[in-house]
Scaffold this active site. Structure first.
Site, short mmCIF file in Angstrom:
data_model
loop_
_atom_site.label_atom_id
_atom_site.label_comp_id
_atom_site.label_asym_id
_atom_site.label_seq_id
_atom_site.Cartn_x
_atom_site.Cartn_y
_atom_site.Cartn_z
N GLU B 99 21.96 -25.52 -4.62
CA GLU B 99 22.57 -26.12 -3.43
C GLU B 99 23.76 -27.00 -3.72
O GLU B 99 24.81 -26.86 -3.12
CB GLU B 99 21.52 -26.91 -2.63
CG GLU B 99 20.80 -26.10 -1.56
CD GLU B 99 19.76 -25.15 -2.13
OE1 GLU B 99 19.43 -25.29 -3.32
OE2 GLU B 99 19.29 -24.27 -1.40
N HIS B 168 9.44 -28.94 4.55
CA HIS B 168 10.24 -27.91 5.21
C HIS B 168 10.39 -28.14 6.70
O HIS B 168 10.77 -27.26 7.43
CB HIS B 168 9.59 -26.53 5.02
CG HIS B 168 9.92 -25.88 3.73
ND1 HIS B 168 9.43 -26.32 2.54
CD2 HIS B 168 10.71 -24.82 3.44
CE1 HIS B 168 9.88 -25.54 1.57
NE2 HIS B 168 10.66 -24.62 2.09
#
Lengths: 432, 376
Positions: B99, B168
């Site tokens: 990322e 999440h």
């Protein structure tokens, strides 16, 4: 001739050789390595003693590289040539870097600049050795120690000093500061204050060059990007992430590690499992080069090769320049952890003194010419200080400007209506 | 219902603020409001996003998409379906799982004038790249004194999903909404998704585009205008989804649907709720919110994010600052529970606003009796 004076490894070479190598032939017992500048750090010996046989074995792949290097060295011409003009240009740039930073220290202690100010003294061979080989369109991405990179890339001393003074005439109108030098005109894409933050940005700039050439069909876009960062950054994830992608996509970038052996007060040898950073290049499929960062001629030669490689579209290179900072991490750092003997050893290898000696001995320049350069630079720096001092502070209205490129922010056009309602906006031709 | 945070901003007892130019600030921007009422076709949010990306990539070769699984896999949520075939691997760039690295690469490419769209598989993963989003993207135009702008879009699913646990499942609206230099968009419907994504890609500044996984498969009517390739929506403008006169309900993303359903229930009980779809967290359309509150005199804010320093808190602040004297009852703030998202289905349901919570809160503001248990 390529990479003379440096260790080089081509990605596919080592593994073939090394399976048969005995541990006795490890790198650390290699006499040529023992004489390497790594020993400049007083901590090295401790590391050497404590290394385990397993670690020694793991180091063995690199030995093959030493052999390659030695062969290359034998064949190469050790007379590192540069023309008189180049010599004087590099000398002037190094003198500028040194004089500018010395002046910064003075001005900092006089309260003219504030916050964190990280000086580059001692590392000039890296900045000058690399950046002076670039074209204007090539990009430089730096760290918080960025003044000299900006100067080498051509940002005027006045603009940098003024920025440090927090004045409107600074290269970022006083909105950037010591650690954030930007110049779109000179393709200085920023000083980044976080460790590792600039590496992905630099990789992105290199990605853009490739994109322009291959997708936008700008055939002449051969621009390269230099990413400068230190030894401490090489233990950070962004470094590894970007080595991977740069090699994967063959991006025109050179990762230039300015290994000054210390991350503030953390010795490189105390923080890094394998202190030879250059070896991480081949691990990702790109050449890794180790060069004496106190010798601008060697740096320049390595830089030439790496920049050429990138420009030809052959992909990235990792270059480890072993250097030393002559001052503390920043002007706020008491610098108590570094051994005075270590400092003295590197001080004796001052890159500017070394270049001066070379220029004179090889008759590329005489004392008078070099003196003239020094005098000229003194004037440039004095002038920069005067200019910065006399420049106005940013106006009050500037506080809220430049948050967005969109002049009014928030998608509202100059006439007060939403930009998206302007038909030109949807055609992508609206004035932004 | 301890999972729901009910925050009352006790207005009583405070000295009245100086209003000054607040009427001036609230001058309605009616001319900017367009209505796309001629709905003719249904479209999923997924298709809306996909078509918006497709059209923008076709129109401008500076636009490219990068992220994990955007290419050969056709997108983890199939948002980029078909784009690889159409634009090739140079413009639909599959990245490693890295990322910080690929986000920073997108940012650096934007410094050089390209227009990257960086897809996060979910915005939760963008936490590993938040340095690149905030430090490298949002601040650069300012630090470079306007010389280097960063036309980039960070997009991906945001907010609670179903049964995926704490890491999440959370909303980043308020996080990015507090950062100068970022624009933060939160589409609800297919029209929002198309119009806002196209505006985001064309915008010269960094835009954080927060989608919702639960909405991807949902279909919405779309007008002919919204299907036009030139369609885009103004950044920073809220949409009044449903007009009403008794209470204002603000919501964004999935919660707009909940608010609309709550409004239907309230209608049956004689309460006429106005539902505002924020569309943009930053800039926040304070004018539309305040104008509505001045009309209804009551406010309920709804969001899935954590309550403290949340989007609702900011809306309460703007209403207290600008429309204090118009409020008839304390503001009701409905947010996710102040806990990491639990896994168990029953706990998860308790942790996020439900339609009945919105109904109850709206009734409270309208001083209709609500069983005491609802306050527990």
């Amino acid at each position: 001739m390529a990479f003379a004076g440096a260790k080089i490894i081509q990605p596919s070479l080592p593994l073939i050789h090394t399976t048969t190598r005995s541990p006795d032939n490890t790198l650390l017992s290699d006499p040529s390595f023992l004489s390497s500048p790594f020993l400049g750090s007083t901590r090295t010996l401790r590391l050497t003693q404590s290394i385990s046989p397993a670690q020694r074995r793991s180091a063995s792949p690199v030995v093959a590289v030493s052999d390659v290097f030695k062969e290359k060295k034998l064949k190469s011409n050790t007379n590192l040539l540069l023309t008189k003009e180049e010599g004087l240009q590099v000398y002037e740039d190094m003198i500028l870097g040194r004089a500018f930073e010395d002046m910064c220290a003075q001005m900092y202690y006089r309260g003219k600049m504030f916050g964190f100010v990280h000086l580059y003294n001692g590392q000039e061979a890296v900045s000058s050795g690399f950046i002076k080989l670039l074209k204007k369109e090539d990009s430089v991405v730096s760290t918080y120690r960025d003044h000299v990179h900006a100067l080498s890339k051509g940002v005027p001393a006045r603009a940098v000093m003024s920025e440090l003074f927090g004045k409107k005439t600074g290269c970022c109108r006083g909105q950037g500061g010591s650690m954030h030098m930007f110049s779109a005109e000179h393709n200085v894409l920023g000083g980044f204050a976080f460790i590792g933050e600039g590496i992905p940005v630099a990789t992105g700039a290199a990605f853009a060059s490739k994109y322009r050439r291959e997708v936008l069909k700008e055939a002449d876009c051969d621009h390269v990007t230099l990413a400068f960062f230190g030894d401490g950054t090489c233990n950070n994830g962004q470094f590894f992430e970007c080595l991977n992608m740069a090699a994967l996509w063959k991006l025109p970038i050179i990762f230039v590690v300015e290994n000054n052996l210390w991350a503030i007060g953390m010795s490189h040898l105390r923080s890094t499992s394998d202190p030879e950073i250059w070896k991480k290049g081949p691990a990702f499929g790109m050449p890794g080069v180790h060069v004496d960062g106190m010798d601008v001629l060697k740096v320049r030669e390595v830089a030439k090769e790496a920049i050429g490689r990138a420009r030809r579209g052959e992909g990235p290179t990792l270059v480890e320049c072993e250097t030393y900072r002559f001052r503390g991490h920043s002007l706020a750092d008491p610098d108590e952890l570094r051994d005075p003997a270590e400092k003295a050893r590197y001080a004796a290898r001052d890159p500017i003194t070394a270049l001066k000696k070379y220029l004179i001995e090889s008759k590329l320049a005489n004392e008078a010419e070099l003196k003239a350069i020094e005098k000229k630079i003194d004037e440039v720096v004095e002038d920069a200080v005067e200019f910065a001092d006399e420049s106005p502070a940013p106006s009050r209205s500037q506080l809220l400007e430049n948050v967005f490129a969109d002049p009014r922010g928030f998608g509202i056009g100059p006439d007060g209506s939403y930009r998206c309602e302007d038909p030109k906006f949807t055609q992508g031709t609206a004035q932004v | 219902m301890w999972g729901i945070i009910k925050q009352k901003l006790g207005a009583r007892g405070l000295s009245a603020p100086v209003f000054g130019d607040c009427m001036h600030r609230l001058r309605p921007m009616a001319s900017a409001i367009r209505r796309y009422s001629s709905a003719t076709k249904q479209m999923t949010v997924r298709d809306a996003l996909n078509s918006a990306l497709d059209e923008e990539m076709a129109a401008d070769s500076d636009v490219f998409l990068m992220g994990e699984e955007v290419g050969e896999y056709q997108g983890a949520y199939k948002i980029s379906k078909g784009l690889l075939d159409k634009y090739g691997s140079e413009r639909v760039v599959d990245t490693p799982i890295t990322e910080a690295g690929f986000t920073g690469i997108g940012v650096g490419a934007a410094y050089h004038g390209l227009k990257p769209v960086v897809e996060f598989m979910t915005f939760n993963f963008a936490m590993q790249a938040i340095d690149q989003i905030i430090n490298s993207a949002a601040k650069t135009n300012y630090m470079s004194a306007g010389k280097i702008n960063v036309p980039i879009v960070f997009r991906g699913p945001n907010g609670p999903a179903a049964g995926v646990g704490a890491q999440h499942s959370q909303c980043y609206g308020a996080w990015y909404g507090s950062v100068p230099g970022l624009k933060v968009l939160v589409p609800y419907s297919s029209e929002d998704a198309r119009g806002l994504l196209k505006a985001a890609i064309r915008d010269p500044d960094p835009v954080v585009f927060l989608e919702n996984e639960m909405l991807y498969g949902e279909s919405f009517p779309v007008s002919t205008e919204a299907l036009d390739s030139s369609f885009s929506l103004p950044i920073g403008k809220a949409k009044i989804e449903r007009e009403g006169k008794d209470v204002t309900i603000t919501a964004f993303s999935k919660m707009v649907g909940y608010a609309l359903k709550a409004a239907e229930i309230l209608e049956k009980e004689g309460i006429n709720a106005e539902v505002i779809n924020l569309r943009s967290i930053r800039p926040l359309d304070r004018a539309t919110i305040n104008a509505s509150v001045r009309k209804t005199n009551r406010l309920v804010t709804v969001e899935e994010g954590f309550p403290q320093h949340g989007v609702g808190a900011e809306i309460c602040a703007t209403v207290v600052e600008d429309s204090f004297n118009y409020l008839d009852t304390p503001v009701e703030r409905i947010a996710g529970a102040d806990v990491p998202t639990p896994y168990a289905a029953n706990l998860e349901r308790l942790a996020f606003p439900q339609i009945e919570d919105v109904v109850r809160a709206a009734k409270r503001t309208c001083c209709r009796s609500v069983p005491m248990a609802a306050n527990v």
